[in-house]
Motif scaffolding. Structure first.
Motif, short mmCIF file in Angstrom:
data_model
loop_
_atom_site.label_atom_id
_atom_site.label_comp_id
_atom_site.label_asym_id
_atom_site.label_seq_id
_atom_site.Cartn_x
_atom_site.Cartn_y
_atom_site.Cartn_z
N LYS A 1 98.69 60.17 45.69
CA LYS A 1 99.31 59.29 44.70
C LYS A 1 100.19 60.04 43.71
N VAL A 2 100.04 61.37 43.63
CA VAL A 2 100.91 62.17 42.77
C VAL A 2 102.29 62.24 43.43
N LEU B 1 93.37 72.00 43.64
CA LEU B 1 94.02 70.71 43.88
C LEU B 1 95.53 70.87 43.95
N GLN B 2 96.11 71.71 43.10
CA GLN B 2 97.55 71.92 43.13
C GLN B 2 97.99 72.57 44.44
N ALA B 3 97.23 73.54 44.92
CA ALA B 3 97.58 74.19 46.19
C ALA B 3 97.51 73.21 47.35
N HIS B 4 96.48 72.35 47.38
CA HIS B 4 96.37 71.39 48.47
C HIS B 4 97.45 70.32 48.36
N LYS C 1 102.54 68.02 50.46
CA LYS C 1 103.97 67.74 50.25
C LYS C 1 104.81 68.42 51.32
N GLN C 2 104.39 69.61 51.75
CA GLN C 2 105.14 70.32 52.77
C GLN C 2 105.12 69.59 54.10
N TYR C 3 104.01 68.91 54.42
CA TYR C 3 103.88 68.19 55.68
C TYR C 3 104.13 66.69 55.54
N TYR C 4 104.76 66.26 54.43
CA TYR C 4 105.15 64.86 54.22
C TYR C 4 103.94 63.93 54.34
N LEU C 5 102.89 64.24 53.60
CA LEU C 5 101.67 63.42 53.62
C LEU C 5 101.47 62.65 52.33
#
Length: 462
Positions: free
Chosen positions: A219-220, A251-254, A259-263
């Protein structure tokens, strides 16, 4: 007289009665010892169960403990030596004495071996926990945390990095053993309790993310630039959804990985091209016609043949150019050698095994290879693996002076003086040239050099 005689008689009767009583008591005590020995109430001499190097000291301890136990047994039996010798025992005491041998009192040190056995049995499970096979306590804790997070053993097998490589079947068998095998589950729990708190914290930080956690993170927005405070606020607002070991940094790393895998929710994956079917590599390889590849193979073969032909022609051309020059002649040095100079030799580089005749104004020194052709191959003199392929150049100038220039990595020593890379030095007659532990003597044909200098002197005035 009658009274006195009567008193003496009574006193003698009493003395005889007391004597007979003391004899009866002694006989009873002897019977008691015999019966106790027959029944085995007095323990035999034994050795200690502990491993002590000084055996004599151990036996002394055992004897002292046996003596103490025998005195305690006598005191507990109710027979007091003072009362037996002094006062007359009552009938109830006689009954107790007569009944005492029939009920043996167990010695006090007897239960000690039992206690030691119990202690050893209680220590055995701790030793068994050390041998749990390939599955270590850290692996079990990782497995339990991952299953509680995802409820999927396949995801656990793909996402968790254990101490060694396990197959999916091994992961399933270990999980079922932890659930339904009481022995394995008990040993695993005991081993996990012995882990260090820091190790437990490190294992908990590697727990997989559940679907609920990833849904909250998605949701972010991807366009926003969330900070650690954003994820810390997310942890405070949903404490039940996130795992207890989650931090804002984790949480920021995950979130960045999602975001890298467009999820993320506001991200869309680019659709595949419609109409034509997208082929993978194996499908494209199957469509290749082998008959069309023959021409390509012929072209490559022709190219290789032309390259080889050019190389051979180049080598022949180099040989033709070197034949008429006769720059250097190499002769083996024997006891009956010919003179060093002739009418065409300008100088000689004489070694221990061979000699090199210089017949041109410029020659190259070094180590000959298949791709590198030089005039003076120093490997003929001795080991030349430390010598560069082009170590140096010897030139004859118009004034009749010889100079050597170093073009290799290692220095060249002329009469003990080093000539570094990029430097040059004048060579005189009988100069000692040392190149990587190979020594040569440079000899100059003085007669021929004198003629060259004379011709040079004639040319310069004109």
């Amino acid at each position: 007289m009658d009274k006195d005689s009567q008193g003496l008689l009574d006193s003698s009767l009493m003395a005889s009665g007391t004597a007979s009583r003391s004899e009866d008591e002694e006989s009873l005590a002897g019977q008691k010892r015999a019966s106790s020995q027959a029944l085995g109430t007095i323990p035999k001499r034994r050795s200690s169960s502990r491993f002590i190097k000084r055996k004599k000291f151990d036996d002394e301890l055992v004897e002292s403990s046996l003596a103490k136990s025998s005195t305690r047994a006598k005191g507990a039996s109710g027979v007091e030596p003072g009362r037996c010798s002094g006062s007359e025992p009552s009938s109830s005491e006689k009954k107790k004495v007569s009944k005492a041998p029939s009920t043996p009192v167990p010695p006090s040190p007897a239960p000690v071996p039992g206690l030691t056995k119990r202690v050893k049995k209680s220590k055995q499970p701790l030793q068994v926990t050390k041998d749990l096979g390939r599955w270590k306590p850290a692996d079990d804790l990782l497995l339990i945390n991952a299953v509680l997070q995802t409820n999927d053993l396949t995801s656990v097998h793909l996402g968790v990095k254990f101490s060694c490589r396990f197959t999916l079947r091994e992961v399933q068998e270990r999980w079922y053993a932890l659930l339904y095998d009481p022995v394995i589950s008990k040993l695993a729990c005991q081993a996990m309790r012995q882990l260090h708190p820091e190790a437990i914290a490190a294992i908990q930080s590697k727990a997989l993310f559940s679907k609920a956690e990833e849904q909250l993170l998605s949701k972010v927005g991807s366009t926003s630039q969330p900070t650690l405070e954003t994820f810390q606020d997310l942890l405070h607002r949903h404490p039940d959804a996130f795992y207890l070991a989650r931090t804002a940094k984790a949480l920021q790393a995950h979130w960045q990985l999602m975001k890298q895998y467009y999820l993320l929710e506001d991200q869309t994956v680019q659709p595949l091209p419609k109409g034509d079917q997208v082929l993978n590599f194996s499908d494209a390889e199957d469509l290749i016609d082998d008959s069309k590849l023959k021409d390509m193979r012929d072209e490559v073969l022709e190219h290789e043949l032309t390259v080889a032909d050019r190389r051979q022609k180049r080598e022949i051309r180099q040989l033709e150019q070197e034949l008429h020059k006769w720059q250097v002649l190499v002769d083996s040095i024997t006891g009956m050698s010919s003179p060093d100079f002739d009418n065409q030799t300008l100088a000689v580089l004489r070694g221990r095994m061979v000699r090199y005749l210089m017949r041109s104004r410029e020659i190259t020194l070094g180590r000959a290879t298949k791709d590198n052709h030089i005039d003076v191959d120093l490997s003929l003199e001795g080991p030349a693996w430390k010598i560069s392929r082009k170590q140096g150049v010897i030139k004859l100038k118009n004034n009749g002076d010889f100079f050597i220039a170093n073009e290799g990595r290692r220095p060249i020593y002329i009469d003990g003086r080093p000539v570094l890379c990029g430097s040059k030095w004048r060579l005189s007659n009988n100069s000692v040239v040392e190149i990587a532990s190979l020594r040569f003597v440079f000899l100059i044909n003085q007669d021929l050099i004198a003629l060259i200098r004379a011709e040079a002197a004639k040319i310069t005035p004109q």
